[in-house]
Design a protein around this motif. Structure first.
Motif, short mmCIF file in Angstrom:
data_model
loop_
_atom_site.label_atom_id
_atom_site.label_comp_id
_atom_site.label_asym_id
_atom_site.label_seq_id
_atom_site.Cartn_x
_atom_site.Cartn_y
_atom_site.Cartn_z
N ASN A 152 1.53 -0.02 -18.22
CA ASN A 152 2.43 1.04 -17.77
C ASN A 152 3.20 0.75 -16.48
OD1 ASN A 152 3.37 3.42 -18.92
ND2 ASN A 152 2.36 4.66 -17.38
N VAL A 153 3.12 -0.49 -16.04
CA VAL A 153 3.81 -0.84 -14.80
C VAL A 153 5.30 -1.11 -15.07
CG1 VAL A 153 3.41 -3.35 -14.86
CG2 VAL A 153 3.41 -2.17 -12.67
N GLY A 154 5.65 -1.20 -16.37
CA GLY A 154 7.04 -1.44 -16.73
C GLY A 154 7.30 -2.87 -17.15
N LYS A 155 6.24 -3.55 -17.57
CA LYS A 155 6.36 -4.96 -17.93
C LYS A 155 7.26 -5.14 -19.17
CE LYS A 155 2.98 -7.16 -19.79
NZ LYS A 155 2.02 -8.08 -20.38
N SER A 156 7.04 -4.32 -20.18
CA SER A 156 7.84 -4.46 -21.41
C SER A 156 9.31 -4.16 -21.15
CB SER A 156 7.33 -3.51 -22.50
OG SER A 156 5.96 -3.71 -22.68
N THR A 157 9.55 -3.13 -20.37
CA THR A 157 10.94 -2.78 -20.03
C THR A 157 11.60 -3.97 -19.32
OG1 THR A 157 10.21 -0.49 -19.74
CG2 THR A 157 12.37 -1.06 -18.84
N ASP A 215 13.00 2.44 -7.83
CA ASP A 215 13.85 3.64 -7.80
C ASP A 215 13.04 4.90 -7.47
OD1 ASP A 215 12.90 2.76 -10.49
OD2 ASP A 215 13.63 4.72 -11.15
N GLY A 275 6.91 2.16 -23.80
CA GLY A 275 6.45 3.52 -24.04
C GLY A 275 5.65 3.96 -22.87
N GLY A 317 14.09 -2.07 -10.49
CA GLY A 317 13.90 -0.75 -11.10
C GLY A 317 14.98 -0.48 -12.11
N ASN A 318 14.86 0.64 -12.80
CA ASN A 318 15.84 1.02 -13.82
C ASN A 318 17.27 0.98 -13.31
OD1 ASN A 318 14.01 1.41 -15.79
ND2 ASN A 318 13.83 3.63 -15.53
N LYS A 326 9.87 -0.22 -10.50
CA LYS A 326 10.00 1.24 -10.34
C LYS A 326 10.35 1.56 -8.89
CE LYS A 326 6.78 2.25 -14.11
NZ LYS A 326 5.92 3.24 -14.76
P1 GDP Z 1 4.26 -1.67 -19.80
O1 GDP Z 1 3.07 -0.94 -20.34
O2 GDP Z 1 3.96 -2.31 -18.50
O3 GDP Z 1 4.87 -2.61 -20.76
O4 GDP Z 1 5.33 -0.54 -19.41
P2 GDP Z 1 6.65 -0.04 -20.16
O5 GDP Z 1 7.75 -1.02 -20.02
O6 GDP Z 1 6.31 0.44 -21.52
O7 GDP Z 1 7.03 1.21 -19.22
C1 GDP Z 1 6.13 2.28 -18.98
C2 GDP Z 1 6.92 3.52 -18.58
O8 GDP Z 1 7.55 3.32 -17.32
C3 GDP Z 1 8.04 3.89 -19.56
O9 GDP Z 1 8.09 5.30 -19.67
C4 GDP Z 1 9.28 3.34 -18.88
O10 GDP Z 1 10.43 4.06 -19.25
C5 GDP Z 1 8.96 3.55 -17.41
N1 GDP Z 1 9.64 2.57 -16.55
C6 GDP Z 1 9.65 1.22 -16.71
N2 GDP Z 1 10.35 0.62 -15.72
C7 GDP Z 1 10.78 1.62 -14.90
C8 GDP Z 1 11.55 1.64 -13.68
O11 GDP Z 1 11.97 0.62 -13.12
N3 GDP Z 1 11.78 2.87 -13.13
C9 GDP Z 1 11.32 4.02 -13.69
N4 GDP Z 1 11.60 5.16 -13.07
N5 GDP Z 1 10.60 4.03 -14.83
C10 GDP Z 1 10.33 2.85 -15.43
#
Ligand code: GDP
Length: 287
Positions: A124-129, A61, A143, A87-88, A59
């Motif tokens: 919510n740290v963005g691991k799945s993304t 960004d 999510g 980041g995204n 994240k």
């Molecule tokens: P997980 O719980 O760690 O698996 O997190 P997710 O991949 O589900 O992401 C949690 C939230 O963070 C979602 O709303 C994603 O869209 C958002 N997100 C993930 N990666 C990034 C990123 O690099 N930048 C931004 N701005 N949002 C992100």
């Protein structure tokens, strides 16, 4: 602010990770670049031994680029640690992570060899993304609702890397009250578990001294007040957050402040520095 994590969940995750850790070659630790200290999971350090770790400042960004660089330099002073901002907006550069894995464990690179990498991160740290970006396809559910427990899985990446998703759920920092506020402000802690007004006043206090110009321009205030609560009231008035009679709706303004911070609308903000980490670690150690 009280955060409750169930000890049963913690122990289960710890045992499962302990069991699988010896087989791993490298750890990919996903951090939130806005809170690189508070989004760390203490278990990663405790259980990784001397295995190399890639700290992904995710994240990025949304984070302050200058502080992201400062954190990378800080982390890389530790032995076996490499840090990358991600980041995204950097999905196209995801191969840098694979390349770093190969660089860290060169003896596992070759036609009949495989690097085993475990990816770890708080909810919510963005691991799945990131897993989906690394895999180049949808393999993990994403999510923005934190704290969804997911089953462990293995994902085969190109170029000889097998990615292991952490079994169980990793909790964030719990001993440090400041971390609780920052985790709440950035959205790592469920909304039902945070008090918006408390988190907003903590956030306002930090932003007033760390990013005054961003506050002035976003909330169209020429001269900022000294106290966080005066700021919330002033901004609330500007935004027309009024309830009953003529009272400023500070709850509504608190929600606005936190949501705009989370969405990066106020600007690129990082809520902690390496110096703050050193100081707070010291405080926790003295407790
Ligand atoms: P997980 O719980 O760690 O698996 O997190 P997710 O991949 O589900 O992401 C949690 C939230 O963070 C979602 O709303 C994603 O869209 C958002 N997100 C993930 N990666 C990034 C990123 O690099 N930048 C931004 N701005 N949002 C992100």
């Amino acid at each position: 602010m009280a955060i409750q994590w169930f000890p049963g969940h913690m122990n289960k995750a710890r045992n499962e990770i302990k069991e699988i850790m010896p087989q791993m070659d490298v750890i990919i630790e996903v951090l939130d670049a806005r809170i690189p200290y508070s989004s760390e999971n203490p278990m990663v350090t405790a259980l990784r031994g001397d295995k190399p770790v890639i700290k992904i400042m995710n994240k990025a960004d949304l984070a302050d680029p200058k502080l992201t660089q400062a954190w990378k330099d800080y982390f890389e002073q530790q032995s076996g640690v490499k840090a990358i901002d991600f980041g995204n907006d950097k999905a196209g550069e995801v191969h840098r992570i694979n390349e770093l894995c190969k660089k860290l464990v060169p003896h596992k690179v070759g036609a009949d060899k495989q690097i085993k990498a475990m990816i770890m991160g708080i909810p919510n740290v963005g691991k799945s993304t990131l897993i989906n970006t690394l895999a180049g396809r949808i393999v993990a559910k994403t999510g923005n609702e934190p704290a969804v427990t997911k089953a462990q899985q293995r994902i085969k990446l190109d170029d000889g890397i097998m990615l292991y998703d952490t079994p169980g759920m990793l909790w964030p920092k719990v001993e440090n009250e400041n971390s609780g506020y920052r985790l709440g402000a950035t959205g790592a802690i469920r909304d039902t578990a945070i008090d918006y007004e408390e988190v907003a006043s903590y956030t306002a206090e930090y932003l007033l001294h760390a990013y005054p110009e961003l506050l002035k321009s976003r909330y169209k205030i020429d001269e900022l007040p000294e106290s966080d609560w005066e700021f919330v009231e002033m901004a609330g008035k500007k935004r027309g957050c009024i309830r009953g009679g003529n009272q400023i709706d500070t709850y509504k303004m608190s929600e606005i402040l936190i949501n705009e911070l989370r969405d990066g609308i106020i600007g690129r903000i990082t809520m902690e520095t390496p110096a703050m980490r050193e100081e707070e670690e010291q405080m926790v150690a003295e407790l």
